[in-house]
Write a protein that holds these residues in place. Structure first.
Motif, PDB file in Angstrom:
ATOM      1  N   GLN A   1     -43.666  36.603 -16.300  1.00 19.40           N
ATOM      2  CA  GLN A   1     -44.453  35.374 -16.164  1.00 19.40           C
ATOM      3  C   GLN A   1     -45.797  35.689 -15.501  1.00 19.40           C
TER       4      GLN A   1
ATOM      5  N   ARG B   1     -30.416  33.492 -18.695  1.00 16.03           N
ATOM      6  CA  ARG B   1     -31.293  33.692 -17.550  1.00 16.03           C
ATOM      7  C   ARG B   1     -32.721  33.288 -17.885  1.00 16.03           C
ATOM      8  N   GLU B   2     -33.100  33.425 -19.149  1.00 13.41           N
ATOM      9  CA  GLU B   2     -34.445  33.015 -19.569  1.00 13.41           C
ATOM     10  C   GLU B   2     -34.626  31.508 -19.370  1.00 13.41           C
TER      11      GLU B   2
ATOM     12  N   GLU C   1     -38.285  40.963  -9.812  1.00 13.93           N
ATOM     13  CA  GLU C   1     -37.473  40.289 -10.827  1.00 13.93           C
ATOM     14  C   GLU C   1     -38.224  40.368 -12.157  1.00 13.93           C
TER      15      GLU C   1
ATOM     16  N   ASN D   1     -36.269  34.197  -6.904  1.00 15.72           N
ATOM     17  CA  ASN D   1     -35.618  35.104  -7.850  1.00 15.72           C
ATOM     18  C   ASN D   1     -35.010  34.318  -9.008  1.00 15.72           C
ATOM     19  N   ILE D   2     -34.504  35.043  -9.981  1.00 18.60           N
ATOM     20  CA  ILE D   2     -33.785  34.430 -11.107  1.00 18.60           C
ATOM     21  C   ILE D   2     -32.421  35.104 -11.188  1.00 18.60           C
TER      22      ILE D   2
ATOM     23  N   CYS E   1     -35.016  30.827 -15.729  1.00 19.85           N
ATOM     24  CA  CYS E   1     -36.391  31.140 -15.327  1.00 19.85           C
ATOM     25  C   CYS E   1     -37.336  29.998 -15.692  1.00 19.85           C
ATOM     26  N   ARG E   2     -37.184  29.466 -16.893  1.00 19.83           N
ATOM     27  CA  ARG E   2     -38.016  28.322 -17.314  1.00 19.83           C
ATOM     28  C   ARG E   2     -37.848  27.157 -16.346  1.00 19.83           C
TER      29      ARG E   2
ATOM     30  N   LYS F   1     -36.828  27.191 -13.170  1.00 24.00           N
ATOM     31  CA  LYS F   1     -37.384  27.482 -11.850  1.00 24.00           C
ATOM     32  C   LYS F   1     -38.912  27.466 -11.864  1.00 24.00           C
ATOM     33  N   MET F   2     -39.504  27.955 -12.942  1.00 30.29           N
ATOM     34  CA  MET F   2     -40.967  28.006 -13.030  1.00 30.29           C
ATOM     35  C   MET F   2     -41.604  26.626 -13.178  1.00 30.29           C
TER      36      MET F   2
ATOM     37  N   LEU G   1     -38.029  39.010 -15.079  1.00 27.19           N
ATOM     38  CA  LEU G   1     -38.410  37.765 -15.746  1.00 27.19           C
ATOM     39  C   LEU G   1     -39.595  37.097 -15.056  1.00 27.19           C
ATOM     40  N   LEU G   2     -39.646  37.173 -13.733  1.00 29.84           N
ATOM     41  CA  LEU G   2     -40.774  36.586 -13.009  1.00 29.84           C
ATOM     42  C   LEU G   2     -42.032  37.439 -13.148  1.00 29.84           C
TER      43      LEU G   2
END
Length: 485
Positions: free
Chosen positions: A244, A212-213, A238, A200-201, A216-217, A219-220, A240-241
């Motif tokens: 992606q 949060r963006e 999620e 998750n983010i 996300c970057r 974590k990805m 944001l995910l």
């Protein structure tokens, strides 16, 4: 931490070659002498054990090389050899590098190549450790499984986890945490996972990453270590995910509760007093009555991830079910027990806005099934930066919205949580505040005075708050009063 090098013995000569370090030899010590262990603690140094002299903010491990040599170590990984070690008269070899932690990572990445295990890497803002435990429980139903110990998920802990591998390990589950961009990329490229997961983010690390963006970057980055045939698993609920996911080709595997595109989707979720039952749709079939011994919708996501990994590993539905049922949560994560007739939900390990809300949901669910009063002891959430006041205000509002009956606010932001809860409807005389966390007994006494046998109490805060001390004070006070635990 100390580990036994079971995959392969190492020598100072070999280490220097792999990491590009300078090999220094003292008192004719043979540089090819096999080393079968590794430690970062000089007190655990011994013959055949490599002492990695890590430089911390307050202590430099290099200052303990002479002590480690006297304990029998003959191989050191360090940034310098102090004069007292050079003159100690004992034979040893030192591999000298600029940064021991980075060099240790390089060595771990090379050492990983001697394992034939399938590597599963996990990151995410919330639930990394619980998801790791679920995945390891599932994999263990069919394979010899290795996993990250405790919470050793950073740039030092992760290499030590790799050194802990055994030759017969078939699956290795590696947890990856981070506090800045680039850290996950560094770790995933060392591990080179076969399966990579982003749970998750959330809002943890807003203080350092800002949005949060950006989280996300960060974590990805985990996908950057995947090979050509590597598999990526994302939480499609999620946004944001899922964004992606929509941009990627080929598509990763996604799991969900609400998103109908999920490759692994949980439906018909039913909460029991001691766990959850749900039905699972995947691969054009339905698996009914999947049981997990954990509470809360967040654990449905964690178990869905583990189920998907089991399928990717070629396991049968029955094997995966058996693995899920064997799940045991890590310490201080949703442990439920009684103290003086009060049901305690001990979830003290860490906290973020997302995990706080999930924990309150579990509290209310358990209290409802017991016909009991829900109470919550909520401590500070850290690493939120400029959003800290807002997030703590929203936490207080959520506690009131979910009809928490007694609220205990603990830490520097306690007054923010308390004020928001009172404004949202909790009676002021049912809200207790302790700003000073140095004396846990003060809050413990508030709890014991306000609550009665039959009540259900959630205790949750960020790790640094050490809210578990309050529970220990409650136990001791109860034992002193009654002579019983």
């Amino acid at each position: 931490m100390s580990v036994e090098l079971k995959l392969k013995a190492l020598s100072a000569e070999e280490i220097a070659s792999v990491v590009g370090g300078k090999l220094e030899i003292y008192n004719n010590c043979p540089a090819d002498m096999p080393q079968t262990g590794l430690t970062t603690n000089s007190k655990e140094a011994a013959a055949g054990v490599i002492f990695c002299a890590i430089k911390g903010s307050r202590v430099d491990g290099c200052d303990f090389i002479a002590e480690a040599a006297r304990l029998g170590s003959t191989c050191f990984f360090c940034s310098r050899v102090p004069e007292n070690a050079q003159k100690c008269g004992l034979p040893f070899c030192a591999v000298v590098v600029e940064n021991v932690v980075e060099a240790l990572g390089t060595l771990a990445g090379w050492y990983r190549g001697f394992s034939k295990a399938t590597f599963v890497a996990i990151t995410g803002s919330v639930g990394k450790t619980t998801t790791k435990e679920f995945v390891a429980a599932v994999a263990s139903a069919a394979f010899k499984t290795h996993k990250t110990r405790g919470n050793l998920n950073n740039e030092l802990g992760m290499p030590l986890t790799i050194f802990d591998l055994s030759p017969d390990d078939q699956v290795s589950v590696i947890e990856m945490g981070m506090s800045a961009l680039g850290e996950i990329e560094y770790m995933t490229k060392l591990v080179r996972p076969d399966i990579a997961i982003v749970t998750n983010i959330g809002t943890s690390h807003l203080a350092t990453l800002g949005t949060r963006e950006n989280i996300c970057r960060a974590k990805m980055e985990i996908r950057l270590g995947l090979g050509e045939n590597g598999k990526l698993l994302l939480n499609a609920d999620e946004p944001l995910l899922f964004e992606q996911y929509e941009q990627m080709d080929p598509k990763p595997t996604i799991m969900s509760i609400y998103n109908r595109n999920g490759d692994f989707r949980a439906v018909n979720i039913r909460q029991k007093l001691d766990g959850i039952v749900y039905d699972l749709i995947y691969d054009n079939k339905a698996v009914t009555n999947v049981e997990i011994p954990a509470l809360g919708k967040h654990n449905v996501y964690n178990s869905l991830t583990a189920y998907a990994v089991g399928v990717m590993l070629g396991m049968t539905d029955e094997q995966i079910r058996r693995g899920l049922k064997s799940f045991v949560g890590a310490d201080m994560r949703q442990k439920i027990y009684e103290v003086g007739g009060i049901t305690i939900i001990d979830d003290c390990y860490n906290a973020s806005p997302e995990s706080m809300r999930a924990a309150i949901d579990v509290l209310v669910s358990i209290a409802s099934k017991k016909g009991a009063r829900p109470a919550a002891l909520l401590g500070d959430m850290l690493e939120l930066g400029e959003y800290s006041r807002l997030m703590h205000d929203q936490l207080g509002q959520y506690a009131a919205q979910m009809q928490v009956q007694k609220l205990f606010c603990y830490g520097m932001m306690a007054d923010i949580v308390a004020e928001a809860a009172i404004k949202k409807g909790i009676r002021a005389d049912n809200v207790y505040v302790a700003l000073d966390t140095r004396d846990a007994q003060v809050m413990a006494d508030m709890v014991l005075t306000a609550l009665h046998p039959g009540d259900v109490l959630l205790v949750k805060a960020s790790r640094a708050v050490q809210a578990e001390r309050i529970i220990e004070c409650m136990k001791k006070r109860r034992q002193k009063k009654t002579g019983k635990k």
